[in-house]
Design an enzyme around this catalytic site. Structure first.
Site, PDB file in Angstrom:
ATOM      1  N   CYS A 187     -40.202  16.254  36.777  1.00  0.00           N
ATOM      2  CA  CYS A 187     -38.844  15.697  36.826  1.00  0.00           C
ATOM      3  C   CYS A 187     -38.083  16.044  35.547  1.00  0.00           C
ATOM      4  O   CYS A 187     -38.669  16.361  34.519  1.00  0.00           O
ATOM      5  CB  CYS A 187     -38.918  14.186  36.936  1.00  0.00           C
ATOM      6  SG  CYS A 187     -39.972  13.620  38.248  1.00  0.00           S
TER       7      CYS A 187
ATOM      8  N   LYS B  73     -41.379  61.627  22.686  1.00  0.00           N
ATOM      9  CA  LYS B  73     -41.761  63.025  22.918  1.00  0.00           C
ATOM     10  C   LYS B  73     -40.643  63.750  23.660  1.00  0.00           C
ATOM     11  O   LYS B  73     -40.242  64.854  23.292  1.00  0.00           O
ATOM     12  CB  LYS B  73     -43.024  63.055  23.782  1.00  0.00           C
ATOM     13  CG  LYS B  73     -44.233  63.564  23.062  1.00  0.00           C
ATOM     14  CD  LYS B  73     -45.336  63.639  24.080  1.00  0.00           C
ATOM     15  CE  LYS B  73     -46.650  63.965  23.459  1.00  0.00           C
ATOM     16  NZ  LYS B  73     -47.720  63.750  24.406  1.00  0.00           N
TER      17      LYS B  73
END
Ligand code: M6R
Length: 632
Positions: free
Chosen positions: A2, A619
């Site tokens: 809750c 790369k």
């Protein structure tokens, strides 16, 4: 779980309350409600089931509710169905509880947590003429405050502290009193609540993200304290009603981290919530030291008539069934079959009314489990559902329901629901054994005492998580992991293996240790990680010898065992010790290191793959630049 919010200040409260509630939606809920005060006018209460937008629609996004002081709530049902009547806020006055307008009531309140002795308190209030419209423990709390408030003609703080002394369980309460416009009173025990301040405004919340947009200056109300909140000001009181001072804290987290309570992922948060989930589940089934399954409707007569139990479930819930099988057979002497729901539904297993089919499910909605339940009912068996979500389809359709109180589980990989299911199954096993006179009262008491210690022992294991984090980083490049064990340790291995492969994507298998040699051992090679679960005294040596067979093929060994009981350090490469408990309950403790291992391995793996992705990107960039330079 809750959620509570509150606001008092110079702005219209309802839109702020709705906005704050929306920030707690991730916690899960089934209904929501608001109560707003406009000066001395009566509180207006509006409630709705389902998603928050229903409540927003009902109140024109909050604009239809005038007033600068109010409280709000999202409810996850624990006592009573998810319905408008059971939704919060609750009121002390006599009304229908439908939540549709101004309510003649001296006290209005919202609550998180569970009040264990609410039945006894309700009976007391009924004797004093109170009438109840809902099934909730919250209505009892609100009416109890009202009772003391009127009986002793005392102020809100004293009425609340009197109530706190009577209530057993956990709670965070936010209350408004008709005679105190613009003020909210809050109290808590073992359930969180904070109060935020900004200029001439005050905010209340059960969780930080609810109010982070409005303020970062908060007070953490202490356990067993009461807070009196007015615009821009808070006073704190202890249980004697004496004023105490509390430090103001600045929240530095970002909103997302706050939602996860500071944890990096929901899974890790939920792993840490397990002691509480188990504690809450046990407290709902064991009252005043006695097992009380009256809410399930399982009578002694029904229990005495059971000749066979079939446990049906999927995934981790099925693993709970595997563990429960050993415990129920050993304690209660009832034959137990454990079936995968997806298989069970298509099999023609002979069964009758003396068979009890137990369906285990967190969600209560899993299609195969639901289908299996329906098949079982068609075949005339009695059905019991062990379910976490109140009012779910499986819970509604089963003859008997035993709820686990794990709260909503956000992570897909189950952890706290699994642990709560195990605890519920253990209590059920003890109850079956006692009613069928397979164990003495003394033995039952001993086992209940052991169960009650589990949450603290789980917390102790969590305190040592860094060792597992270290081990995971060391093993994160492993391609294959085998989890092995015998008996209950095999059931634990099944869950450990599922957690590992589900989140780390590393191939893993769980094997009954003695079965490994019948073919699968050929897969063990240099560097394969073999994790032996070694919590059962009778079976421990046999599993260790299976581990040694793996070692001779180059496996790297990890063992999970109990402190001081079995010495495996000389035989294995890495040992995890867990606290001792009754051997029937070992799964609750042994699973925690395995969950952590799965979690940390997956985090390490994610880091590895993002580093690999970054390298390949670098790369590509490098070659693109290089080629561009060379191209005339
Ligand atoms: O909601 P249920 O308990 O019925 O779900 C059953 C399985 O899908 C579930 O336990 C699943 O295996 C886990 N999320 C895995 O971590």
């Amino acid at each position: 779980m809750c959620g509570i919010v509150g606001y008092t200040g110079h702005r219209q409260a309802a839109p702020i309350l709705l906005d704050s509630l929306s920030r707690l939606e991730y916690r899960g809920y089934d209904s929501a409600g608001l109560a707003v005060r406009n000066g001395t006018a009566l509180a207006e209460v509006v409630k709705a089931t389902g998603k928050l937008y229903h409540l927003a629609d009902k109140t024109d996004q909050g604009r239809a509710l005038t007033g600068n002081c109010g409280i709000g709530h999202t409810r996850w049902a624990t006592h009573g169905d998810p319905s408008v009547v059971n939704a919060h806020p609750h009121v002390s006055g006599n009304c229908s509880g439908s939540g549709s307008g101004a309510v003649e009531s001296d006290v209005v309140g919202v609550h998180n947590g569970i009040i264990e002795n609410y039945t006894e308190l309700k009976e007391k209030l009924l004797r004093h003429g109170y009438v109840f419209y809902s099934d909730t423990d919250t209505e009892v709390a609100v009416k109890l405050v009202d009772y003391y408030y009127k009986k002793y003609k005392i102020g809100p703080v004293d009425a609340i502290t009197r109530c706190m002394v009577r209530i057993r369980g956990s709670y965070a309460l936010a209350l408004m009193f008709k005679d105190y416009p613009d003020e909210i009173f809050a109290a808590r025990k073992d359930s969180p609540m904070i109060i935020g301040i900004q200029d001439q405004e005050s905010y209340l919340a059960s969780d930080v993200p609810a109010i982070l947009k409005y303020t970062r200056q908060v007070y953490y109300i202490d356990n067993l304290q009461v807070a009196r909140v007015s615009p821009g000001k808070v006073l704190f009181y202890d249980l004697n009603g004496d004023e105490v001072s509390m430090p103001l804290t600045e929240i530095t987290w970002d909103a997302e981290a706050a939602e996860k309570g500071g944890f990096e992922h929901f899974m890790l948060k939920e792993i840490h919530e397990q002691p509480q989930a188990v504690r809450d589940t046990l407290n709902s089934l064991v009252k005043d030291g006695r097992i009380d399954l009256s809410e399930t409707g399982l009578t002694d007569e029904i229990i005495q008539g059971i000749e066979q139990i079939d446990i049906v479930a999927c995934g981790s819930a099925w693993h709970v069934g595997m563990a429960a099988q050993y415990v129920i057979e050993d304690l209660a002497g009832i034959p137990v079959r454990v079936e995968l729901a997806s298989e069970f539904r298509y099999r023609n297993i002979p069964m009758d009314r003396k068979t009890m089919v137990i369906v285990i499910s967190q969600s209560g909605e899993t299609a195969d489990s639901l289908a299996a339940l329906r098949v079982a009912k068609e075949r005339g068996t009695m059905t019991l559902a062990i379910v976490n979500v109140i009012g779910s389809t499986i819970a509604r359709e089963a003859d008997h329901v035993l709820y686990t109180l794990a709260g909503p589980e956000i992570a897909v990989a189950t952890t706290k629901a699994y642990s709560a299911q195990l605890a519920a199954a253990d209590v059920l096993a003890i109850h079956l054994a006692r009613i069928r006179e397979k164990i003495t009262q003394e033995r039952e008491d001993e086992m209940l005492a052991e169960l009650a210690l589990l949450p603290d022992k789980m917390a102790r294991i969590l305190e040592e998580k860094e060792r597992l984090q270290w081990f995971s980083s060391k093993m994160a490049n492993t391609h294959d992991i085998f989890f092995i064990g015998r008996g209950l340790d095999y059931a634990i291995s099944l869950e450990g293996s599922l957690k590992m492969k589900e989140i780390s994507y590393i191939h893993s298998e769980a094997y009954a240790a003695g079965e490994l040699k019948h073919g699968t051992i050929s897969l063990i090679e240099t560097g394969t990680l073999v994790i032996g679960v070694l919590t059962q005294k009778e079976l421990y040596e046999k599993t260790v010898s299976n581990m040694m067979e793996c070692k001779s093929r180059g496996a790297y060994l990890m063992g999970i065992t109990t402190n001081g009981n079995f010495s495996v350090e000389d035989s294995v490469n890495f040992t995890v010790y867990i606290p001792k408990t009754d051997e029937h309950f070992m799964a609750s403790l042994a699973v925690i290191p395995l969950q952590l291992l799965g979690y940390y391995t997956s985090v390490k793996g994610a880091f590895r793959s993002s580093w690999a992705a970054a390298r390949s990107l670098l790369k590509t960039v490098h070659w693109t630049v290089f080629r561009a330079r060379r191209t005339p």
